[in-house]
Design a protein around this motif. Structure first.
Motif, PDB file in Angstrom:
ATOM      1  N   GLU A  56       0.837  -1.204   0.000  1.00  0.00           N
ATOM      2  CA  GLU A  56       0.000   0.000   0.000  1.00  0.00           C
ATOM      3  C   GLU A  56       0.873   1.257   0.000  1.00  0.00           C
ATOM      4  OE1 GLU A  56      -0.408  -2.268   2.735  1.00  0.00           O
ATOM      5  OE2 GLU A  56      -1.825  -3.452   1.559  1.00  0.00           O
ATOM      6  N   ASP A  57       1.891   1.248   0.859  1.00  0.00           N
ATOM      7  CA  ASP A  57       2.809   2.386   0.918  1.00  0.00           C
ATOM      8  C   ASP A  57       3.596   2.513  -0.386  1.00  0.00           C
ATOM      9  OD1 ASP A  57       2.017   2.977   3.498  1.00  0.00           O
ATOM     10  OD2 ASP A  57       3.740   1.976   4.444  1.00  0.00           O
ATOM     11  N   LEU A  58       3.904   1.391  -0.982  1.00  0.00           N
ATOM     12  CA  LEU A  58       4.645   1.383  -2.238  1.00  0.00           C
ATOM     13  C   LEU A  58       3.865   2.122  -3.321  1.00  0.00           C
ATOM     14  CD1 LEU A  58       7.358   0.013  -3.123  1.00  0.00           C
ATOM     15  CD2 LEU A  58       5.957  -1.756  -4.150  1.00  0.00           C
ATOM     16  N   HIS A  59       2.582   1.847  -3.414  1.00  0.00           N
ATOM     17  CA  HIS A  59       1.734   2.487  -4.423  1.00  0.00           C
ATOM     18  C   HIS A  59       1.613   3.995  -4.151  1.00  0.00           C
ATOM     19  CE1 HIS A  59      -1.210   2.697  -7.588  1.00  0.00           C
ATOM     20  NE2 HIS A  59      -2.040   3.351  -6.778  1.00  0.00           N
ATOM     21  N   LEU A  60       1.407   4.379  -2.887  1.00  0.00           N
ATOM     22  CA  LEU A  60       1.266   5.794  -2.534  1.00  0.00           C
ATOM     23  C   LEU A  60       2.560   6.571  -2.805  1.00  0.00           C
ATOM     24  CD1 LEU A  60      -0.772   5.584   0.793  1.00  0.00           C
ATOM     25  CD2 LEU A  60      -1.548   6.456  -1.414  1.00  0.00           C
ATOM     26  N   LYS A  61       3.682   5.989  -2.427  1.00  0.00           N
ATOM     27  CA  LYS A  61       4.965   6.664  -2.643  1.00  0.00           C
ATOM     28  C   LYS A  61       5.289   6.783  -4.126  1.00  0.00           C
ATOM     29  CE  LYS A  61       7.447   5.815   1.658  1.00  0.00           C
ATOM     30  NZ  LYS A  61       8.667   5.245   2.254  1.00  0.00           N
ATOM     31  N   ALA A  62       4.970   5.750  -4.896  1.00  0.00           N
ATOM     32  CA  ALA A  62       5.227   5.777  -6.340  1.00  0.00           C
ATOM     33  C   ALA A  62       4.409   6.898  -6.992  1.00  0.00           C
ATOM     34  CB  ALA A  62       4.913   4.433  -6.973  1.00  0.00           C
ATOM     35  N   GLU A  63       3.152   7.008  -6.613  1.00  0.00           N
ATOM     36  CA  GLU A  63       2.298   8.084  -7.148  1.00  0.00           C
ATOM     37  C   GLU A  63       2.848   9.455  -6.764  1.00  0.00           C
ATOM     38  OE1 GLU A  63      -0.448   8.624  -9.028  1.00  0.00           O
ATOM     39  OE2 GLU A  63      -0.467   6.518  -9.615  1.00  0.00           O
ATOM     40  N   GLY A  64       3.270   9.583  -5.521  1.00  0.00           N
ATOM     41  CA  GLY A  64       3.806  10.863  -5.048  1.00  0.00           C
ATOM     42  C   GLY A  64       5.074  11.263  -5.795  1.00  0.00           C
ATOM     43  N   ILE A  65       5.968  10.311  -5.997  1.00  0.00           N
ATOM     44  CA  ILE A  65       7.209  10.600  -6.728  1.00  0.00           C
ATOM     45  C   ILE A  65       6.901  10.990  -8.168  1.00  0.00           C
ATOM     46  CG2 ILE A  65       9.325   9.552  -7.663  1.00  0.00           C
ATOM     47  CD1 ILE A  65       9.522   7.939  -5.056  1.00  0.00           C
ATOM     48  N   TYR A  66       5.975  10.273  -8.792  1.00  0.00           N
ATOM     49  CA  TYR A  66       5.642  10.581 -10.183  1.00  0.00           C
ATOM     50  C   TYR A  66       5.044  11.982 -10.299  1.00  0.00           C
ATOM     51  CZ  TYR A  66       3.715  10.393 -14.844  1.00  0.00           C
ATOM     52  OH  TYR A  66       3.430  10.684 -16.159  1.00  0.00           O
ATOM     53  N   GLN A  67       4.123  12.320  -9.402  1.00  0.00           N
ATOM     54  CA  GLN A  67       3.466  13.624  -9.483  1.00  0.00           C
ATOM     55  C   GLN A  67       4.424  14.777  -9.157  1.00  0.00           C
ATOM     56  OE1 GLN A  67      -0.133  13.626  -7.211  1.00  0.00           O
ATOM     57  NE2 GLN A  67      -1.110  12.098  -8.527  1.00  0.00           N
ATOM     58  N   GLU A  68       5.342  14.539  -8.253  1.00  0.00           N
ATOM     59  CA  GLU A  68       6.254  15.615  -7.855  1.00  0.00           C
ATOM     60  C   GLU A  68       7.405  15.821  -8.844  1.00  0.00           C
ATOM     61  OE1 GLU A  68       8.878  17.062  -4.000  1.00  0.00           O
ATOM     62  OE2 GLU A  68       7.808  15.156  -3.927  1.00  0.00           O
ATOM     63  N   PHE A  69       7.890  14.722  -9.446  1.00  0.00           N
ATOM     64  CA  PHE A  69       9.115  14.833 -10.247  1.00  0.00           C
ATOM     65  C   PHE A  69       8.967  14.501 -11.732  1.00  0.00           C
ATOM     66  CE2 PHE A  69      10.638  13.835  -5.922  1.00  0.00           C
ATOM     67  CZ  PHE A  69      11.451  14.931  -5.709  1.00  0.00           C
ATOM     68  N   MET A  70       7.936  13.784 -12.142  1.00  0.00           N
ATOM     69  CA  MET A  70       7.893  13.299 -13.521  1.00  0.00           C
ATOM     70  C   MET A  70       6.700  13.778 -14.337  1.00  0.00           C
ATOM     71  SD  MET A  70       9.358   9.550 -13.214  1.00  0.00           S
ATOM     72  CE  MET A  70      11.022   9.665 -13.723  1.00  0.00           C
ATOM     73  N   GLN A  71       5.617  14.038 -13.692  1.00  0.00           N
ATOM     74  CA  GLN A  71       4.428  14.473 -14.400  1.00  0.00           C
ATOM     75  C   GLN A  71       4.724  15.770 -15.165  1.00  0.00           C
ATOM     76  OE1 GLN A  71       1.211  15.014 -11.708  1.00  0.00           O
ATOM     77  NE2 GLN A  71      -0.292  15.419 -13.298  1.00  0.00           N
ATOM     78  N   PRO A  72       4.202  15.899 -16.391  1.00  0.00           N
ATOM     79  CA  PRO A  72       4.429  17.148 -17.122  1.00  0.00           C
ATOM     80  C   PRO A  72       3.952  18.355 -16.299  1.00  0.00           C
ATOM     81  CG  PRO A  72       3.450  15.515 -18.557  1.00  0.00           C
ATOM     82  CD  PRO A  72       3.432  14.944 -17.171  1.00  0.00           C
ATOM     83  N   LEU A  73       4.783  19.378 -16.274  1.00  0.00           N
ATOM     84  CA  LEU A  73       4.544  20.598 -15.498  1.00  0.00           C
ATOM     85  C   LEU A  73       4.507  20.345 -13.989  1.00  0.00           C
ATOM     86  CD1 LEU A  73       1.846  22.240 -17.792  1.00  0.00           C
ATOM     87  CD2 LEU A  73       4.285  22.693 -17.763  1.00  0.00           C
TER      88      LEU A  73
END
Length: 193
Positions: free
Chosen positions: A111-128
């Motif tokens: 569960e934590d793995l999924h939440l952290k992965a989403e957080g990293i993607y949104q903070e560092f990889m998502q466009p803009l």
């Protein structure tokens, strides 16, 4: 006048000593080609390892004494100095991403793995994104697809890419910066404080 007599005395003692020395013949000096090589090697003594006694000036070999990026990322004082240097250049997102990936790899529960992965993607990889990192579009797409069922290695390719960017660009600039030089100076003078 006394200096002249003194040197005359020395010269006579030297001549007396030379009479006792056996003079070598010319035939003893001339050696065969292989014998000459062997004798020269004996006269030279053991070979000196070039790495041990480098003839290069210290400013060329000084870079070997500087810490690597790997050491800086695992040493708290270097990491703090490196982070403040990157903040002063407005480029700390690469370091923050790398540290977030390291934290992500230590996650145990799914569960934590999924939440952290989403957080990293949104903070560092998502466009803009607020702190978007400079990573290839194909790498971002692979990570976006893997977010449905993230694994501990889903950010590995992006983390490696960011590490190489820091190693080639940010780290050499940091090692020539005032922040590193003052840290280096403090570590040398600390022992007698």
């Amino acid at each position: 006048m006394p200096k002249f007599q003194f040197s005359k005395i020395r010269l006579h003692k030297f001549k007396d000593l030379m009479k006792n020395v056996k003079q070598s013949r010319r035939s003893d000096i001339v050696l065969s080609r292989s014998g000459r090589k062997k004798d020269i090697q004996c006269l030279m003594g053991p070979r000196i390892n070039d790495a041990t006694y480098s003839s290069k000036p210290s400013w060329q070999t000084d870079h070997k004494l500087q810490p690597t990026l790997e050491k800086m990322l695992h040493d708290k004082k270097y990491l703090a100095a490196f982070r403040s240097f990157l903040k002063s250049e407005f480029s700390e997102e690469n370091l923050e991403f790398w540290l977030a990936c390291e934290d992500f790899k230590s996650t145990a529960s799914p569960e934590d793995l999924h939440l952290k992965a989403e957080g990293i993607y949104q903070e560092f990889m998502q466009p803009l994104a607020s702190r978007e990192i400079n990573v290839d579009h194909h790498i971002k797409e692979k990570i976006k697809k893997s977010l449905e069922k993230p694994s501990l290695s889903c950010f590995d390719e992006a983390q490696k890419h960011v590490y190489l960017l820091m190693e080639r660009d940010s780290c050499p600039r940091f090692l020539h910066s005032d922040a590193y030089l003052s840290l280096k100076y403090k570590s040398r003078t600390r022992w007698y404080i």
